[in-house]
Design an enzyme around this catalytic site. Structure first.
Site, PDB file in Angstrom:
ATOM      1  CB  CYS A  26      -0.945  -0.025   1.193  1.00  0.00           C
ATOM      2  SG  CYS A  26      -0.111  -0.045   2.798  1.00  0.00           S
ATOM      3  CG  HIS A  75      -3.075   6.825   3.973  1.00  0.00           C
ATOM      4  ND1 HIS A  75      -4.270   6.165   4.075  1.00  0.00           N
ATOM      5  CD2 HIS A  75      -2.179   5.899   3.525  1.00  0.00           C
ATOM      6  CE1 HIS A  75      -4.111   4.899   3.734  1.00  0.00           C
ATOM      7  NE2 HIS A  75      -2.845   4.704   3.392  1.00  0.00           N
TER       8      HIS A  75
END
EC number: 2.7.1.211
Length: 651
Positions: free
Chosen positions: A25, A562
């Site tokens: 990720c 994020h």
């Protein structure tokens, strides 16, 4: 960072042939490991380029950082010959590799049902505890507080009414939550809960005495005498009724179509479930529930302090297995019938176990010379003392073994002491050093003394043993080879990338971000779908999933934005982006959008994290004291170190 070398070190620690699948990720390698016992955890812990590791949901995750993790991943794929997969793919691989356990599935169902209603039960329980403080005699003086200050009588009565509500109307709360978990309409579940506690029925707490006195009222239904009995304070009958209701509702949805479905399905489901509730399901499960409650109370009374000691000794081990997830259901039943049971013996024991684990973890903090270990044990130990034991148990005590053993022994001794003085809780609350607020008022001194015993008996032997065995365990960290790049950062104010409610990173429900492993910054619970640049700079990192951005500001800050937790699994669904790597942006420029409502509907947390990933280059990174913030408003202040130290620093 030499990405090839990092990949080599990771593979040496894990085993080249020990990886089943690999993805990444924005910050972490996500691996499915064939045999975790073969991992050289110490090598990864000592690696300066590895910021941390943890295991969750069958995935072994290695924290590398934005801008580097993708390059390390590419090198790892080349070296292993593994197929590139997405985080969503690896989630499926991990799930397929986990053996299904019917017991754990059952525990998960119970947990899913009770966790949403725990806040209501805790609120009612703490109010009940406050009422006990106001009305108990011989707590502060011979008379109760209300007797000494009659003006408080009305307040005490009001508090008692509010405290009783969650337990009296427990079937409504449980009906809603359980029916939702079983796949039915939760509002129909709440309706069945209301039916079960109708005021016209004989109160559930009085059913036994009313029947014994021969005064029960009955309906005559097709010749059947059906008792008009309520279900106040009941748990098991409501769970059974909710399951039947949800099953019937799904059956009728399948077989009744169109407008008839909307009109008749709820009615048929309620009528049939209601009939079964009062004729068969309710009476049978009430009998079973009463037998279980009486059995637990009888077990407690018959085993006394020995039983409590054994329970305390084993409690933390029970937590490891996950069996403790059944306890909220049991405690709810005990507390809902406190007049008969006297309260719950589970909560006091849980408090002793948590205090013992916290004390053992803090003993390691004082004994170790490792700064890495000190950072972990300080936060984990305090969290355990406040009732959150997972970081202490899984992060420290189980790995070292002896702290866990000493904590369990301390919990057993302290719990035996609880049993000697018949200490029971009369409310739900935090099983911790402040757990006394949930204890019956006459037993608070005994509870506090037991807490001291648990802390001392766990702390002292753990500290002594650690000092003898750990020795000089200072961190032996291999520093990465320096380059000629001079760090040049300046004071800077970073703006909010989204509109919403600002909060500390430590409140984020993710162990990497909340521990500030990637760096300091701020979190925002978003209320707007637009994401803007928090400062002037260059886009350094983008992802195909569009869930994160990396920005190098003109003043030298390296920022990670994020969007949401685990949203990389969505593979870009619900996200759009307006920028790509290398683009120059100005503060306020639109970076992209994300659909908050869609994320919530898909059970993803939409919290936005703004991380200063080169936090170590600053003298101070501080979240400004704001609550609600608009995109573009000041959020994080960065203070550069003295000019002389900056010029001399290399990476």
């Amino acid at each position: 960072m030499n990405h090839q070398e990092v990949a080599d070190r990771v593979l040496n620690a894990i085993g080249k042939n020990n990886i089943q699948a690999a993805a990444h990720c924005a910050t972490r390698l996500r691996l499915v490991i064939k045999d975790e016992s073969k991992i050289d955890q110490q090598a990864l812990d000592d690696d300066a380029d590895v910021k941390g590791t943890f295991e969750t949901n069958g995935q072994y995750q290695i924290i590398i950082g934005p801008g580097d993790v993708d390059k390390v991943y590419d090198a790892l794929i080349v070296k292993t010959g593994l197929k590139e997969v997405t985080p969503d793919d690896i989630k499926a691989v991990a799930a397929a590799g986990q053996n299904k356990n019917p017991l754990m599935d059952f525990l998960k169902v119970l947990s899913d049902i009770f966790i949403p209603i725990v806040p209501a039960l805790v609120a009612g329980g703490l109010l009940m505890a406050l009422n006990n403080v106001l009305t108990a005699e011989h707590l502060f003086m011979a008379k109760s507080v209300v007797e000494v200050y009659p003006g408080l009588k009305g307040i005490a009565e009001m508090i008692n009414a509010m405290a009783s509500a969650p337990f009296t109307f427990l079937p409504i709360l449980l009906g809603f939550s359980a029916t939702k978990r079983f796949g039915g309409n939760p509002y129909l579940g709440a309706t069945m809960g209301m039916i079960m506690v109708l005021p016209s029925l004989v109160n559930g707490y009085s059913v036994a005495t009313t029947m014994a006195a021969g005064k029960m009222v009955y309906w005559n239904v097709f010749g059947l005498h059906v008792a008009q009995a309520g279900y106040q304070g009941q748990v098991l009958p409501v769970l059974g009724v909710a399951f039947i209701l949800a099953t019937l509702e799904k059956f009728f949805h399948k077989h009744i179509k169109g407008a008839f479905d909307f009109t008749f399905t709820p009615m048929f489901a309620i009528v049939i479930t209601g009939f079964l509730t009062f004729t068969i399901v309710g009476p049978v499960l009430r009998t079973v529930s009463d037998a279980l409650t009486n059995g637990l109370v009888g077990l407690y009374n018959s085993t006394g302090w020995i039983g409590m000691g054994i329970f305390g000794l084993l409690y933390s081990a029970i937590v490891i297995t996950g069996l403790h997830q059944t306890f909220p259901a049991i405690e709810t039943q005990l507390l809902a019938n406190v007049a008969k049971t006297g309260g719950s013996f589970i909560f006091p024991v849980a408090s002793m176990a948590n205090i013992g684990q916290g004390a053992a973890t803090l003993a390691i903090f004082f004994a170790t010379k490792s700064q890495k270990q000190k950072a972990l044990t300080s936060s984990a130990g305090v969290s355990a003392l406040l009732g959150i034991t997972e970081p202490a148990i899984f992060g420290v005590n189980l790995k070292m073994k002896f702290p866990f053993v000493f904590a369990a022994i301390a919990s057993g001794i302290a719990s035996a002491f609880l049993g000697l003085f018949h200490v029971l809780s009369v409310a739900m609350g935090p099983a911790s050093v402040i757990g006394f607020i949930s204890i019956a008022s006459k037993s608070i001194p005994a509870f506090m003394l037991s807490a001291v015993i648990s802390f001392v008996v766990a702390f002292i032997p753990t500290f002594i043993y650690a000092k003898r065995t750990l020795g000089d365990d200072r961190d032996q960290v291999k520093s990465p080879a320096p380059t000629s790049t001079v760090i040049n950062v300046n004071d800077e104010i970073i703006s909010a990338p989204v509109t919403g409610a600002s909060e500390s990173l430590k409140q984020v429900n993710d162990q990497v971000f909340s521990a500030e492993i990637m760096g300091k910054g701020a979190a925002i619970v978003p209320s707007s779908d637009q994401v803007v640049a928090p400062a002037d700079g260059v886009i350094t990192v983008t992802y195909d999933s569009h869930h994160a951005y990396g920005i190098k500001t003109t003043a030298g800050a390296e920022i990670l934005i994020h969007l949401g937790l685990d949203t990389v699994n969505l593979n870009g669904e619900h996200f759009t982006t307006n920028v790509q790597k290398g683009d120059t942006v100005h503060q306020g420029d639109l970076l992209g959008t994300f659909d908050i409502a869609a994320l919530k509907a898909a059970n993803y947390d939409p919290t936005v994290m703004l991380i200063v990933t080169n936090t170590a280059n600053y003298a101070n990174v501080e979240r400004l004291k704001v609550t609600n913030v608009q995109a573009g408003e000041q959020l994080v202040a960065l203070t550069a170190p003295a000019a002389s130290s900056v010029a001399a620093t290399t990476v």
